[in-house]
Design an enzyme around this catalytic site. Sequence first.
Site, PDB file in Angstrom:
ATOM      1  N   CYS A  30       2.023 -59.502 -12.177  1.00  0.00           N
ATOM      2  CA  CYS A  30       1.663 -60.267 -13.374  1.00  0.00           C
ATOM      3  C   CYS A  30       0.947 -59.372 -14.396  1.00  0.00           C
ATOM      4  O   CYS A  30       1.586 -58.533 -15.002  1.00  0.00           O
ATOM      5  CB  CYS A  30       0.858 -61.493 -12.984  1.00  0.00           C
ATOM      6  SG  CYS A  30       1.037 -62.825 -14.169  1.00  0.00           S
ATOM      7  N   HIS A  37       4.166 -64.091  -9.001  1.00  0.00           N
ATOM      8  CA  HIS A  37       3.203 -63.792  -7.933  1.00  0.00           C
ATOM      9  C   HIS A  37       3.859 -63.941  -6.558  1.00  0.00           C
ATOM     10  O   HIS A  37       3.799 -65.014  -5.959  1.00  0.00           O
ATOM     11  CB  HIS A  37       2.014 -64.749  -8.023  1.00  0.00           C
ATOM     12  CG  HIS A  37       1.164 -64.533  -9.215  1.00  0.00           C
ATOM     13  ND1 HIS A  37       0.036 -63.744  -9.193  1.00  0.00           N
ATOM     14  CD2 HIS A  37       1.287 -64.971 -10.481  1.00  0.00           C
ATOM     15  CE1 HIS A  37      -0.506 -63.713 -10.395  1.00  0.00           C
ATOM     16  NE2 HIS A  37       0.228 -64.459 -11.199  1.00  0.00           N
ATOM     17  N   GLU A  70       2.863 -62.970  -3.826  1.00  0.00           N
ATOM     18  CA  GLU A  70       1.887 -63.157  -2.743  1.00  0.00           C
ATOM     19  C   GLU A  70       1.760 -64.612  -2.290  1.00  0.00           C
ATOM     20  O   GLU A  70       1.297 -64.878  -1.193  1.00  0.00           O
ATOM     21  CB  GLU A  70       0.516 -62.591  -3.154  1.00  0.00           C
ATOM     22  CG  GLU A  70      -0.253 -63.355  -4.223  1.00  0.00           C
ATOM     23  CD  GLU A  70       0.070 -62.924  -5.656  1.00  0.00           C
ATOM     24  OE1 GLU A  70       1.179 -62.407  -5.892  1.00  0.00           O
ATOM     25  OE2 GLU A  70      -0.785 -63.127  -6.537  1.00  0.00           O
TER      26      GLU A  70
HETATM   27  N1  GLN Z   1      -3.178 -62.641 -18.608  1.00  0.00           N
HETATM   28  C1  GLN Z   1      -1.785 -62.446 -18.392  1.00  0.00           C
HETATM   29  C2  GLN Z   1      -0.947 -63.596 -18.922  1.00  0.00           C
HETATM   30  O1  GLN Z   1      -1.446 -64.656 -19.161  1.00  0.00           O
HETATM   31  C3  GLN Z   1      -1.498 -62.247 -16.926  1.00  0.00           C
HETATM   32  C4  GLN Z   1      -1.753 -63.460 -16.102  1.00  0.00           C
HETATM   33  C5  GLN Z   1      -1.854 -63.169 -14.625  1.00  0.00           C
HETATM   34  O2  GLN Z   1      -1.982 -62.024 -14.218  1.00  0.00           O
HETATM   35  N2  GLN Z   1      -1.844 -64.220 -13.800  1.00  0.00           N
HETATM   36  O3  GLN Z   1       0.221 -63.450 -19.110  1.00  0.00           O
END
Ligand code: GLN
Length: 534
Positions: free
Chosen positions: A383, A508, A510
Site C-alpha cells: 500500500c 493488503h 497480509e
Molecule cells: N495513505 C495511502 C493512501 O491512502 C496508503 C494507505 C495505506 O497504506 N493503507 O492511499
Amino acid sequence: MVGLAKYIFVTGGVVSSIGKGITAASIGRILRSYGLEVTAIKIDPYLNWDSGTLNPYQHGEVFVTRDGMETDLDLGHYERFLDVNLSGESNITTGKVYMSVITKERKGSYLGSCVQIIPHITDEIKQMVRKMANKTQADVVLVEVGGTVGDIESQPFLEALRQLRNEEGHDNVMFVHVTYVPYLKAAGEFKTKPTQHSTKELRSTGINPDMIICRSEMPIDAPLKKKIAHFCDVEPHAVINCPDVSSIYEVPLVLDRENVGKYIIKRIKLGVEEDSHDLSEWKTIVESLKKAEPTITVGIIGKYVELEDSYISIRESLKHAAAHVGAKVEIEYISAEDSINTEKLKNLDSILIPGGFGERGISGKLDAVRYSIKNNVPLFGICLGMQCMVIEFARMHGFDNAHSTEFNQKTAYPVIDMMEEQKKIKDMGGTMRLGSYDCNLKEGTMAQEAYAEEMVEERHRHRFELNNEYREILEEKGLIISGTSPDDFLVEIVELNDHPWFLGCQFHPEFKSRPNRAHPIFVSFVQATVDNLK
Ligand code: GLN
C-alpha cells in the site's frame, strides 16, 4: 426467539493484553477440529463506529474484512485460527449500537416510548449477536467482550449477554472468564486474589462464569486450580491454565491438553463425540513454525514500530510464509525517521515497507527503497510501501522531487494521486477504497508466477493510487505493471526486473494469509530472501 446456535461468551479480568483474543480464537480452533462450524464476534465497547479512525498506537492494526469493514485486530486472529472469512458485522462497537438505536428513534420506531439502555440498547446488542448466528448458521457463535470486567463502557454488553443466556437457555450458552494469575517473586508464589476479585465483579453483573482460563507466566499446579474453583464457584476441571508459550499457535494445543473442548461440548450439549476431534493439521503447522534454519532477517520500516501490534498481520504472514518455505524469520522493526541511516539496513536480508498514512516517516521509507534498488536487497512494499517504491523509482529516473499529493500537493510530478472517486468525499470514516476487489495479473511477471493464477481477489484500504498519467513513462523507464483492476484503470502491483525481488502492491495481502495457507506473495518474497542469502 431461541435459535439453533450455541453461544460462548468470553470476558476478561484482572488486566488487559493477556491474550483474550488468542484464547477465544483457540477455543474456536478446538471446536472446529470437532467438525463444528464456528463464527466469532468481537465486541469493542468504545464509541467509535469502527476501528478505521483509531491510531494504530492505541489499538494496533486495523484489520480489513473481505466486505470492507475496518475492524479490531482480533478479527485477524479469528480468521487465521478459524480459517473463515468474517464479515464486518463480526465487530460490534458501542458506536454501532447507539447509532442504530438513535436512527430508529428518529424514524419513529419507538414512538411513545422513553428510549433507554435497558431494554433498547440491550435489545439492539442481542439482535446484532443473533443476526450473526442466523446469517452464518454456525453451530457455535464465539463472542469476545473487549476490555476488562468492571469497565463502565462494557456494562450494557454484559447485561445484554446475561439476558441472552436466560432467553437462549442454560444448555445453549456458556461464559468463559479469562484472568491473569501473577507470580510474586518476593513471596515465591502465585496469587489468586486478582482472579477471585474479577470473578466477583463479573458475578455482580449476574453472570457466573462456567469456565475460568488462567493466564500465567509459568504453569500453575492442581491445588491452586482447586483453590480458584472453590473461591470462584466453578467446577475444578473447568479451571484451565494457559501459561505463556513461545508461539500463539501453540495455544489451541495447550487448551486441548487441559480438555477445554471436552468440557465445552458437554456443557452446551454440542452433540459431538468427546474424542472425535483431530488437531493433527494444526500440530503440523506448529511444528513447521519451529524451523530454525535458515534464518532470515526482515526489516519492517514503519512509523508505528513502537507497538508491534500495529503490523500484526504482516508479522504473522511472514511467519506463515517462512514455515511454508522451511525457514525462520526474524523481524527487525525500524522506525522510519526523517531519513534512515543506511547502516541500520546493512544487517537485513530483506526489507518490507508496510502501509501507513501521513507524511512523517516518508523520507525514511524512500531512503529504504533507494537502498534496496542500489544494493539488490529484496523489497516488498504494501500500500503506502508500494507508493513509496513508485515515488523513489520516479525520482531515480529523472523526475526530481516526484511525490504523492498526499504529502505534497504542489509537486511537479504527482506520480501518486488521489483516486478520482475519492476527491468528492469529505467524511473520513469508512470512506476509503475498502475491502475486496479483483486484480488481473499480467502473464510472465513475478506476481503472476507467485499466484499461478490470472485473476486474484485482495483486500484494500487506500485513497491514493499510481497516477495513470505517469504509467506509460514509468513503464518505459523499466517499471513493470504486473497487476491492475479488471478495467485496467487502477494499478495494483508493480515490480522490477534485474533485481532479486522488488514488488509493491496497492492492496493488503497480509489480511488473507493463514497458517495453513501462506500467502503466495509472502511465500515468493521469503523464498527470494532465502535464495538471496547464498
Ligand atoms: N495513505 C495511502 C493512501 O491512502 C496508503 C494507505 C495505506 O497504506 N493503507 O492511499
